[in-house]
Design an enzyme around this catalytic site. Sequence first.
Site, PDB file in Angstrom:
ATOM      1  N   ASN A  10       9.475  -6.136  -7.749  1.00 41.33           N
ATOM      2  CA  ASN A  10       9.357  -6.806  -6.452  1.00 41.33           C
ATOM      3  C   ASN A  10       8.250  -7.846  -6.593  1.00 41.33           C
ATOM      4  O   ASN A  10       7.077  -7.496  -6.652  1.00 41.33           O
ATOM      5  CB  ASN A  10       8.999  -5.766  -5.371  1.00 41.33           C
ATOM      6  N   TRP A  11       8.667  -9.099  -6.658  1.00 42.83           N
ATOM      7  CA  TRP A  11       7.679 -10.169  -6.882  1.00 42.83           C
ATOM      8  C   TRP A  11       6.895 -10.511  -5.608  1.00 42.83           C
ATOM      9  O   TRP A  11       5.953 -11.279  -5.652  1.00 42.83           O
ATOM     10  CB  TRP A  11       8.376 -11.424  -7.431  1.00 42.83           C
ATOM     11  N   LYS A  12       7.326  -9.958  -4.474  1.00 42.65           N
ATOM     12  CA  LYS A  12       6.662 -10.259  -3.186  1.00 42.65           C
ATOM     13  C   LYS A  12       6.566 -11.790  -3.029  1.00 42.65           C
ATOM     14  O   LYS A  12       7.479 -12.490  -3.435  1.00 42.65           O
ATOM     15  CB  LYS A  12       5.317  -9.546  -3.114  1.00 42.65           C
ATOM     16  N   HIS A  93      10.177  -2.387   3.357  1.00 37.61           N
ATOM     17  CA  HIS A  93       8.943  -2.298   2.565  1.00 37.61           C
ATOM     18  C   HIS A  93       7.757  -2.113   3.512  1.00 37.61           C
ATOM     19  O   HIS A  93       7.737  -2.668   4.610  1.00 37.61           O
ATOM     20  CB  HIS A  93       8.757  -3.564   1.721  1.00 37.61           C
ATOM     21  N   GLU A  95       4.953  -3.363   3.593  1.00 42.19           N
ATOM     22  CA  GLU A  95       4.307  -4.617   4.027  1.00 42.19           C
ATOM     23  C   GLU A  95       5.063  -5.238   5.195  1.00 42.19           C
ATOM     24  O   GLU A  95       4.454  -5.830   6.087  1.00 42.19           O
ATOM     25  CB  GLU A  95       4.191  -5.573   2.826  1.00 42.19           C
ATOM     26  N   GLU A 163       6.992   4.791  -1.762  1.00 43.72           N
ATOM     27  CA  GLU A 163       5.810   3.989  -2.077  1.00 43.72           C
ATOM     28  C   GLU A 163       4.669   4.390  -1.144  1.00 43.72           C
ATOM     29  O   GLU A 163       4.591   3.888  -0.002  1.00 43.72           O
ATOM     30  CB  GLU A 163       6.114   2.500  -1.898  1.00 43.72           C
ATOM     31  N   GLY A 169      -0.832  -1.747  -4.933  1.00 43.23           N
ATOM     32  CA  GLY A 169      -1.787  -2.795  -5.294  1.00 43.23           C
ATOM     33  C   GLY A 169      -3.221  -2.321  -5.421  1.00 43.23           C
ATOM     34  O   GLY A 169      -4.146  -3.132  -5.485  1.00 43.23           O
ATOM     35  N   SER A 208       1.373   0.850  -7.862  1.00 40.37           N
ATOM     36  CA  SER A 208       0.494   0.769  -9.045  1.00 40.37           C
ATOM     37  C   SER A 208       1.130   1.318 -10.321  1.00 40.37           C
ATOM     38  O   SER A 208       0.441   1.893 -11.165  1.00 40.37           O
ATOM     39  CB  SER A 208      -0.846   1.456  -8.765  1.00 40.37           C
ATOM     40  N   GLY A 229       5.450  -3.768  -8.369  1.00 42.07           N
ATOM     41  CA  GLY A 229       4.971  -5.024  -7.789  1.00 42.07           C
ATOM     42  C   GLY A 229       4.271  -5.866  -8.835  1.00 42.07           C
ATOM     43  O   GLY A 229       4.906  -6.546  -9.647  1.00 42.07           O
ATOM     44  N   GLY A 230       2.946  -5.814  -8.852  1.00 40.80           N
ATOM     45  CA  GLY A 230       2.133  -6.683  -9.711  1.00 40.80           C
ATOM     46  C   GLY A 230       2.563  -6.696 -11.168  1.00 40.80           C
ATOM     47  O   GLY A 230       2.601  -7.761 -11.799  1.00 40.80           O
TER      48      GLY A 230
HETATM   49  P1  13P Z   1       2.216  -2.665  -6.943  1.00 38.93           P
HETATM   50  O1  13P Z   1       3.046  -2.241  -8.139  1.00 38.93           O
HETATM   51  O2  13P Z   1       1.602  -4.009  -7.115  1.00 38.93           O
HETATM   52  O3  13P Z   1       1.259  -1.596  -6.539  1.00 38.93           O
HETATM   53  O4  13P Z   1       3.239  -2.853  -5.714  1.00 38.93           O
HETATM   54  C1  13P Z   1       4.146  -1.837  -5.444  1.00 38.93           C
HETATM   55  C2  13P Z   1       5.110  -2.334  -4.440  1.00 38.93           C
HETATM   56  O5  13P Z   1       4.787  -2.511  -3.268  1.00 38.93           O
HETATM   57  C3  13P Z   1       6.478  -2.633  -4.901  1.00 38.93           C
HETATM   58  O6  13P Z   1       7.346  -2.824  -3.832  1.00 38.93           O
END
Ligand code: 13P
Length: 248
Positions: A10-12, A93, A95, A163, A169, A208, A229-230
Site C-alpha cells: 500500500n503506497w498510500k 483502511h 487512515e 492492521e 508506521g 511495520s 506500507g513503508g
Molecule cells: P506500514 O507498513 O508503513 O506500517 O503501514 C502499514 C499499512 O498501513 C499498510 O496498509
Amino acid sequence: MALRKLIAGNWKMNGSLDGLSELDAIAEAAATHSAVDVAICPPATLIAVAVARQPGLAIGAQDCHSAATGAHTGCLSAQMLAEAGAKMAIVGHSERRTDNHESDAEVRAKAVAVINQGLTAIICVGESAAQRDAGDAVAVVTQQLDGSVPVEADGARIVIAYEPVWAIGTGRTPSTADVAEMHSAIRARLMALLGEGGAAVRILYGGSVKPSNATELMAVADVDGALVGGASLKAADFVPIIAAAASI
Ligand code: 13P
C-alpha cells in the site's frame, strides 16, 4: 487449510511516475516466487500506468466509492478502478476510517461495490493502542468485521487485513502470540459470518512489516500474507518480504 499467501503493498500518498521503476524488480520477484500472490496499490493516478508498465503484476486501488456514478466530486467508483486495470481495492483502511470518518457500514458498501465489479476487496480492521491496553482488541476487531464484511460475499473475493493502528508506521509490532490470537479470532468470526466460505478468506497482517520481521510474522497460523506500507515503496525492502512469504 493453507491459503496462498498475498503480499500487498500500500503506497498510500507516495510514489510518482519515476518511482514506478520499482515495479520492475517487484514483478520479477513475483514471477520468481510464483507460489505467492503479489500486488501493489499505488495512488489512483498511477494505476493505469503501473498496469501498462507491468501487465503481469496485480495492481490495486487504495479506496473506492460505493456508488457507480454520481455527484461525488473527487471520488472514484469500482467501475472506474476496474477500467484503469485495478484487480483489487483496499477499503476501510484505518487512515480513512480516521481522516474521512468512514463507518463500518460505509466500508461494507464499498466492499460490495468492489466485489460486484469482479475485483477483490481488502477490508481493513484493527484496534487502537488505547483499545488494546483496555483489553478490548478482539472485541473491537470482531465488531468491525460484523459491520464491514458483506455476508453474502464469496470468501475468495474478500481479503481481511488486520492492521493494529498503533503498529502502522511506528516500527512496533504485536508479539507473534498476539497476532496468532487475533488471526484465530478473525478466522472464527469469518466462519460464523460466511459459513464454509470463511475458510477461503485470506487474513493479512499489516503494521511495520519489514524484511527483518517478515519471516516470523508470516509463519504465524492463519497469517495468509501481509499488507505492507513503508517497506513496499522500494523493491529492495519489498522483495525480501515476498521471498520470506514464499519460504514458509
Ligand atoms: P506500514 O507498513 O508503513 O506500517 O503501514 C502499514 C499499512 O498501513 C499498510 O496498509
